[in-house]
Design a protein around this motif. Sequence first.
Motif, PDB file in Angstrom:
ATOM      1  N   SER A  42     -83.671  63.303 -36.441  1.00 22.69           N
ATOM      2  CA  SER A  42     -84.891  63.313 -35.640  1.00 22.69           C
ATOM      3  C   SER A  42     -86.082  63.499 -36.551  1.00 22.69           C
ATOM      4  N   THR A  43     -87.228  63.005 -36.100  1.00 18.63           N
ATOM      5  CA  THR A  43     -88.481  63.297 -36.803  1.00 18.63           C
ATOM      6  C   THR A  43     -88.977  64.672 -36.357  1.00 18.63           C
ATOM      7  N   ALA A  44     -90.038  65.150 -36.978  1.00 18.34           N
ATOM      8  CA  ALA A  44     -90.624  66.427 -36.582  1.00 18.34           C
ATOM      9  C   ALA A  44     -91.066  66.390 -35.124  1.00 18.34           C
ATOM     10  N   GLU A  45     -91.547  65.254 -34.675  1.00 14.95           N
ATOM     11  CA  GLU A  45     -92.011  65.115 -33.294  1.00 14.95           C
ATOM     12  C   GLU A  45     -90.853  65.084 -32.299  1.00 14.95           C
ATOM     13  N   HIS A  77     -82.896  74.098 -45.802  1.00 14.64           N
ATOM     14  CA  HIS A  77     -82.257  74.357 -44.510  1.00 14.64           C
ATOM     15  C   HIS A  77     -82.660  75.746 -44.031  1.00 14.64           C
ATOM     16  N   ARG A  78     -82.720  75.893 -42.709  1.00 14.35           N
ATOM     17  CA  ARG A  78     -83.091  77.153 -42.073  1.00 14.35           C
ATOM     18  C   ARG A  78     -82.222  77.340 -40.831  1.00 14.35           C
ATOM     19  N   SER A  79     -82.020  78.590 -40.461  1.00 16.77           N
ATOM     20  CA  SER A  79     -81.325  78.862 -39.211  1.00 16.77           C
ATOM     21  C   SER A  79     -82.256  78.559 -38.040  1.00 16.77           C
ATOM     22  N   LEU A  80     -81.667  78.233 -36.910  1.00 19.11           N
ATOM     23  CA  LEU A  80     -82.418  77.972 -35.676  1.00 19.11           C
ATOM     24  C   LEU A  80     -82.019  79.018 -34.636  1.00 19.11           C
ATOM     25  N   PRO A  81     -82.626  80.195 -34.683  1.00 16.08           N
ATOM     26  CA  PRO A  81     -82.270  81.221 -33.706  1.00 16.08           C
ATOM     27  C   PRO A  81     -82.740  80.841 -32.303  1.00 16.08           C
ATOM     28  N   VAL A  82     -82.104  81.437 -31.310  1.00 13.65           N
ATOM     29  CA  VAL A  82     -82.485  81.228 -29.918  1.00 13.65           C
ATOM     30  C   VAL A  82     -83.249  82.461 -29.454  1.00 13.65           C
ATOM     31  N   GLY A  97     -84.204  81.664 -24.559  1.00 11.71           N
ATOM     32  CA  GLY A  97     -83.568  80.440 -24.107  1.00 11.71           C
ATOM     33  C   GLY A  97     -83.908  79.178 -24.877  1.00 11.71           C
ATOM     34  N   ALA A  98     -84.792  79.293 -25.879  1.00 15.50           N
ATOM     35  CA  ALA A  98     -85.181  78.105 -26.658  1.00 15.50           C
ATOM     36  C   ALA A  98     -85.003  78.386 -28.146  1.00 15.50           C
ATOM     37  N   HIS A  99     -84.744  77.339 -28.898  1.00 11.87           N
ATOM     38  CA  HIS A  99     -84.616  77.490 -30.347  1.00 11.87           C
ATOM     39  C   HIS A  99     -85.990  77.710 -30.977  1.00 11.87           C
ATOM     40  N   VAL A 100     -86.008  78.566 -31.985  1.00 14.01           N
ATOM     41  CA  VAL A 100     -87.252  78.873 -32.698  1.00 14.01           C
ATOM     42  C   VAL A 100     -87.238  78.089 -33.998  1.00 14.01           C
ATOM     43  N   PHE A 101     -88.180  77.156 -34.118  1.00 13.96           N
ATOM     44  CA  PHE A 101     -88.253  76.297 -35.287  1.00 13.96           C
ATOM     45  C   PHE A 101     -89.191  76.877 -36.332  1.00 13.96           C
ATOM     46  N   PRO A 102     -88.930  76.573 -37.608  1.00 15.89           N
ATOM     47  CA  PRO A 102     -89.834  77.025 -38.663  1.00 15.89           C
ATOM     48  C   PRO A 102     -91.245  76.463 -38.441  1.00 15.89           C
ATOM     49  N   GLU A 103     -92.230  77.237 -38.799  1.00 16.54           N
ATOM     50  CA  GLU A 103     -93.613  76.761 -38.678  1.00 16.54           C
ATOM     51  C   GLU A 103     -93.858  75.652 -39.689  1.00 16.54           C
ATOM     52  N   GLY A 104     -94.727  74.740 -39.314  1.00 16.12           N
ATOM     53  CA  GLY A 104     -95.145  73.695 -40.245  1.00 16.12           C
ATOM     54  C   GLY A 104     -94.243  72.484 -40.333  1.00 16.12           C
ATOM     55  N   LEU A 105     -93.408  72.254 -39.316  1.00 14.35           N
ATOM     56  CA  LEU A 105     -92.567  71.047 -39.366  1.00 14.35           C
ATOM     57  C   LEU A 105     -93.427  69.815 -39.372  1.00 14.35           C
TER      58      LEU A 105
END
Length: 111
Positions: free
Chosen positions: A36-39, A95-100, A103-111
Amino acid sequence: MRIYKILRADEWAALEAAGQTPGAPIDVADGYIHFSTAEQVVETAAKHFAGTEGLVLAALESDALGDALKWEPSRGGALFPHLYGPLRLSDILWHRSLPVRDGAHVFPEGL
């Protein structure tokens, strides 16, 4: 352009151990590795990995994948990157972990 792959913990561990992977079962069944792209990646996580803990987000540079990477229509007609070949650990920039959380995954800032 940066593209992203979401992997389950066991898929990430197998990639680290072997140095490459043909992808998740859905990738193997479809004949290419889904990116997937950042979007697109937040919606991808919500649609295909809702509530799943232990995910890893891997970032790659699309140009580095060469002709094996194809842009093809998928969800809503949007073009998605598909890799026709193995995903190599050496192609991953970070690579980074994607914690929940809530109820939603938390993405790294600045994707």
